[in-house]
Scaffold this active site. Structure first.
Site, PDB file in Angstrom:
ATOM      1  N   HIS A 111       3.832  16.017  -9.582  1.00  0.00           N
ATOM      2  CA  HIS A 111       2.362  15.569  -9.526  1.00  0.00           C
ATOM      3  C   HIS A 111       1.517  16.250 -10.645  1.00  0.00           C
ATOM      4  CE1 HIS A 111       2.715  13.979  -5.585  1.00  0.00           C
ATOM      5  NE2 HIS A 111       2.708  14.831  -4.723  1.00  0.00           N
ATOM      6  N   TYR A 155       0.502   0.957  -6.350  1.00  0.00           N
ATOM      7  CA  TYR A 155       1.159   0.790  -4.585  1.00  0.00           C
ATOM      8  C   TYR A 155       0.958  -0.712  -4.326  1.00  0.00           C
ATOM      9  CZ  TYR A 155       1.600   1.837  -0.070  1.00  0.00           C
ATOM     10  OH  TYR A 155       1.951   2.261   1.498  1.00  0.00           O
TER      11      TYR A 155
HETATM   12  P1  A3P Z   1      -0.972   6.134   4.363  1.00  0.00           P
HETATM   13  O1  A3P Z   1      -1.213   7.580   4.722  1.00  0.00           O
HETATM   14  O2  A3P Z   1      -1.863   5.117   3.872  1.00  0.00           O
HETATM   15  O3  A3P Z   1      -0.209   5.313   5.456  1.00  0.00           O
HETATM   16  P2  A3P Z   1       3.047  10.023  -0.726  1.00  0.00           P
HETATM   17  O4  A3P Z   1       4.223   9.364  -0.584  1.00  0.00           O
HETATM   18  O5  A3P Z   1       2.391  10.100  -2.233  1.00  0.00           O
HETATM   19  O6  A3P Z   1       2.719  11.299  -0.164  1.00  0.00           O
HETATM   20  O7  A3P Z   1       2.119   8.837  -0.062  1.00  0.00           O
HETATM   21  C1  A3P Z   1       2.062   8.535   1.381  1.00  0.00           C
HETATM   22  C2  A3P Z   1       1.725   7.161   1.809  1.00  0.00           C
HETATM   23  O8  A3P Z   1       2.524   6.136   1.357  1.00  0.00           O
HETATM   24  C3  A3P Z   1       1.070   6.944   3.005  1.00  0.00           C
HETATM   25  O9  A3P Z   1       0.130   6.253   3.191  1.00  0.00           O
HETATM   26  C4  A3P Z   1       2.584   6.635   3.569  1.00  0.00           C
HETATM   27  O10 A3P Z   1       2.305   5.805   4.915  1.00  0.00           O
HETATM   28  C5  A3P Z   1       2.933   5.576   2.653  1.00  0.00           C
HETATM   29  N1  A3P Z   1       4.527   5.442   2.608  1.00  0.00           N
HETATM   30  C6  A3P Z   1       5.362   6.302   2.999  1.00  0.00           C
HETATM   31  N2  A3P Z   1       6.682   5.634   2.823  1.00  0.00           N
HETATM   32  C7  A3P Z   1       6.418   4.398   2.508  1.00  0.00           C
HETATM   33  C8  A3P Z   1       7.042   3.228   2.284  1.00  0.00           C
HETATM   34  N3  A3P Z   1       8.532   3.233   2.449  1.00  0.00           N
HETATM   35  N4  A3P Z   1       6.654   2.102   2.075  1.00  0.00           N
HETATM   36  C9  A3P Z   1       5.173   2.065   1.827  1.00  0.00           C
HETATM   37  N5  A3P Z   1       4.564   3.133   1.867  1.00  0.00           N
HETATM   38  C10 A3P Z   1       4.890   4.074   2.324  1.00  0.00           C
END
Ligand code: A3P
Length: 306
Positions: free
Chosen positions: A118, A206
Site C-alpha cells: 500500500h 475496480y
Molecule cells: P466491500 O467492502 O465494498 O465489499 P481490499 O481487498 O483492498 O481490502 O478491498 C476489499 C474490498 O474488495 C471489499 O469491498 C471486498 O468485499 C471486495 N472484494 C474482496 N474480494 C473480492 C473479489 N473476489 N471480487 C470483487 N471484490 C472483492
C-alpha cells in the site's frame, strides 16, 4: 522527497489511535518501521511483479487474480490459502516481524516473485522505476473505498477503540488522515506513473474490472508477459477468483486473524458492489465528496470517481 524516512508529525485518527506521517502520508505506527525497512532495503528484480493499491480498493481480488494468472497450472491453491497468504504485503509480511526469508530468497532470479504494497508512489516510486519491475495498481472510486474502509475498520480487534462513527470516517477520509492517506494523492501519482511508463505500470479501476473481468484478466496476462491461448482458462480463473466462490472457502470464512494484522480473514470479503456507498452516505455527504473528487481528480485530467 522520495525514499526519505523522516517522521514529521502524529495525528489522531480513531479513538486514541494515532497515525504517523512519513513524507505527507499517514501510517499506523505499527507499520511505520516496516515501511522504513522496505524503503531502505527492498531491491526489486526486473522479473518481480508488485501489486499496489490504496486499502479497500480490491487488493484481495487482484491478489487472487494475479497469482492465478502467473501460476495457472491448477487453481487449488485458492481453496486452501487466503489470497493475502499467497501474495505477501511487503510492509507487513515480507519486512514484518515474522518475516519469512522464503519470500525473498529464491535462487532463481528470473522466476516471477509477486508482492503487494500500500506504500504510495511518492515514497516507493524511485525503487520501483529503477528496478524495471512490473507494477499493477488498482484504484476504486472514493465513496465505495471510504464505505469499505469504514466497515473494515469496525471489524478490527481493537475493542477498546469502540465504533468508528461514519461521520468521523468521512471527515478523516477527506482530510487524508486515514491509514495510507491521503487517498487522492495516492491514486493520482500511480496513475501518472502508468501514463508515463505504461509498459511497467498497469493502472486499472475496480469498476472496470467488475464490468468485464474476463477482458481485463486477458489484458493483465499480456502485460505480465504470459498471455492466454485458451478462453476457457480465463473463464476458470475469473470464476475461481469471484467473491462468490472465494468467500465460501473455509480459509476465507475464518474468524482467525492473520499473524500480521488484527482483522479476521473473513473481513476481506463483504459486499463487493459498485455503488454500495449509496446505502450508507447521505446525499449531502455524497455532494461533499464529489466536490473534492472534482477538485482533485477531474481538475488533474482524471475524470473518475463520481
Ligand atoms: P466491500 O467492502 O465494498 O465489499 P481490499 O481487498 O483492498 O481490502 O478491498 C476489499 C474490498 O474488495 C471489499 O469491498 C471486498 O468485499 C471486495 N472484494 C474482496 N474480494 C473480492 C473479489 N473476489 N471480487 C470483487 N471484490 C472483492
Amino acid at each position: 522527497m522520495e525514499n526519505s524516512n523522516n517522521i514529521s508529525e502524529e495525528k489522531k485518527w480513531w479513538g486514541d489511535k494515532h497515525l504517523e506521517q512519513i513524507n505527507g502520508f499517514w501510517f499506523m505506527p505499527f507499520f511505520a518501521p516496516k515501511i522504513r525497512r522496505v524503503l531502505a532495503e527492498f531491491n526489486p528484480r526486473p522479473s518481480d511483479v508488485i501489486l499496489s493499491s490504496f486499502p479497500k480498493t480490491g487488493t484481495t481480488w487482484l491478489k487472487s487474480l494475479l497469482y492465478s494468472i502467473i501460476n495457472r497450472s491448477s487453481l487449488d491453491f485458492l481453496v486452501n490459502n487466503n489470497p493475502h497468504d499467497l501474495v505477501p504485503f511487503l510492509e507487513a509480511q515480507v519486512y514484518g516481524d515474522k518475516e519469512s526469508s522464503a519470500h525473498m530468497s529464491s535462487e532463481d532470479t528470473t522466476s516471477t516473485r509477486l508482492f503487494s504494497t500500500h506504500i504510495p508512489y511518492q515514497l516507493l516510486g524511485k525503487t520501483l522505476e529503477s528496478s524495471g519491475c512490473r507494477v499493477v495498481y488498482v484504484a476504486r472510486n472514493p465513496k465505495d473505498t471510504l464505505t469499505s474502509l469504514w466497515h473494515f475498520t469496525n471489524k478490527w480487534k481493537m475493542a477498546d477503540e469502540g465504533t468508528w462513527e461514519l461521520e468521523e470516517a468521512v471527515e478523516k477520509f477527506l482530510s487524508g488522515t486515514v491509514p495510507v492517506g491521503p487517498y487522492y494523492e495516492h491514486v493520482l501519482r500511480y496513475r501518472m506513473a502508468s501514463l508515463n511508463n505504461p509498459s511497467k505500470f498497469f493502472f486499472i479501476t475496480y469498476e472496470e474490472l467488475k464490468d468485464d473481468t474476463k477482458t481485463h484478466v486477458k489484458r493483465l496476462a499480456e502485460f505480465l508477459g504470459c498471455p492466454f491461448d485458451d478462453d476457457k482458462e480465463v473463464e476458470e480463473i475469473v470464476k475461481c477468483c469471484s467473491i462468490e466462490v472465494l468467500k465460501n472457502h473455509e480459509v476465507n470464512k475464518s474468524e482467525d486473524c492473520p499473524v500480521w494484522f488484527s482483522t479476521p480473514y473473513n473481513s476481506f470479503f463483504r459486499q463487493a458492489k459498485v455503488g454500495d456507498h449509496t446505502n450508507y452516505l447521505s446525499d449531502e455527504v455524497i455532494k461533499r465528496i464529489d466536490a473534492v473528487t472534482k477538485e482533485k481528480f477531474h481538475k488533474s485530467g482524471f475524470v473518475y470517481g463520481i
